[in-house]
Motif scaffolding. Sequence first.
Motif, short mmCIF file in Angstrom:
data_model
loop_
_atom_site.label_atom_id
_atom_site.label_comp_id
_atom_site.label_asym_id
_atom_site.label_seq_id
_atom_site.Cartn_x
_atom_site.Cartn_y
_atom_site.Cartn_z
N GLN A 200 0.82 -1.21 0.00
CA GLN A 200 0.00 0.00 0.00
C GLN A 200 0.86 1.26 0.00
O GLN A 200 0.65 2.16 -0.81
CB GLN A 200 -0.93 0.02 1.22
N THR A 201 1.84 1.34 0.91
CA THR A 201 2.66 2.54 0.98
C THR A 201 3.52 2.70 -0.28
O THR A 201 3.73 3.82 -0.74
CB THR A 201 3.57 2.52 2.22
N MET A 202 4.02 1.59 -0.82
CA MET A 202 4.80 1.68 -2.05
C MET A 202 3.96 2.25 -3.18
O MET A 202 4.41 3.10 -3.95
CB MET A 202 5.34 0.31 -2.45
N GLY A 203 2.70 1.79 -3.26
CA GLY A 203 1.80 2.33 -4.28
C GLY A 203 1.54 3.81 -4.09
O GLY A 203 1.50 4.58 -5.06
N GLN A 204 1.39 4.22 -2.84
CA GLN A 204 1.10 5.62 -2.55
C GLN A 204 2.27 6.53 -2.93
O GLN A 204 2.08 7.57 -3.57
CB GLN A 204 0.77 5.78 -1.07
N VAL A 205 3.49 6.14 -2.53
CA VAL A 205 4.63 7.01 -2.83
C VAL A 205 4.93 7.01 -4.33
O VAL A 205 5.33 8.04 -4.89
CB VAL A 205 5.88 6.62 -2.02
N TYR A 206 4.74 5.86 -4.97
CA TYR A 206 4.96 5.81 -6.41
C TYR A 206 3.97 6.71 -7.14
O TYR A 206 4.35 7.46 -8.04
CB TYR A 206 4.84 4.37 -6.92
N ASP A 207 2.71 6.66 -6.72
CA ASP A 207 1.69 7.52 -7.33
C ASP A 207 2.04 9.00 -7.15
O ASP A 207 1.82 9.81 -8.06
CB ASP A 207 0.31 7.22 -6.74
#
Length: 319
Positions: free
Chosen positions: A271-278
Amino acid sequence: MKAAVLHEVGGIPRYEDFPDPVPGQDEVIIDVKAAAVENVDKLIAAGTHYASRKYLAQLPVIPAFDGIGTLPDGTLVGFGNPRPPYGALAEKTVVTKGAYAPIAEGIDPAVATVLGTAITGMSITTAAGFVPGETVLVQGATGVAGRLAVKVARLLGAGRIVATGRDDDQLREVQAIGADTVINTAVSDDELAQAFVDAKGDGYDIVVDYLWGRPTEILLRSLVPESFAFPKPTRVIQVGESAGSTLTIAAESLRTSGVEIYGAAKGLGPQTMGQVYDQVVTWAQSGELTFDMARVPLSDIETAWQRTDLRGTRLVVVP
């Protein structure tokens, strides 16, 4: 197909013909559009990285283990872990189905190769719980990742950014992209310790550390208070080790300084990886976050591999 082919450990990849990859069960062919050459790729090719044994198990081999390319249906994806001896520095490679993720529309494939590097700068939020207005020290700010960390810290609302490096000209460039204060680490131990003290103001809230080794050892020593006091926490994020893989930490550097040390992967998950990537993609699409790249054709890999003039610019190879 054409590829950059490494024939010996520690050698230079050569542009030449290489057998096309043939997909096995649960594998897919990727048409490579861009691949960045990073320090880790060169360390692996030199045989000095812990992953060298895995990637150099058979020679010849094509270096680089991630990149940007298209699936057979034309979908642009970022891919990783090609099946050896196939790497990313080729016209085609082969990966396990699912070892890729779609790239957002409107992102240049060459730019997409550098997006992941910016995520290390986002560790100030994922690993250290950054709050806008805090002071951020970027150790090793003249490299590609360090410069992006300075930009990311500014975009996230850092109150003050201090940056370190070994070259005054490059440090001036880092100031131009957002650092408030710079420190040259190529001085004596005592001078560097004093520079850290002079630049800290009310204290360093977060340190993004791409150096480790001597500069960070001196930094930690400089944070020890001179008298009894309630220490202000300093959250150190260990990211890289370009100045050394080890250091000696005096007990008082932890006991009295308020230093907390985290690895860059702390707080990261799907989840956090997706958020920072976005977030990084959003900045890239808007033009708020820019990337310094040197694009070279695959046919120039021998010369490009040996370049020493990149000065914080990412080398991106385009087949």
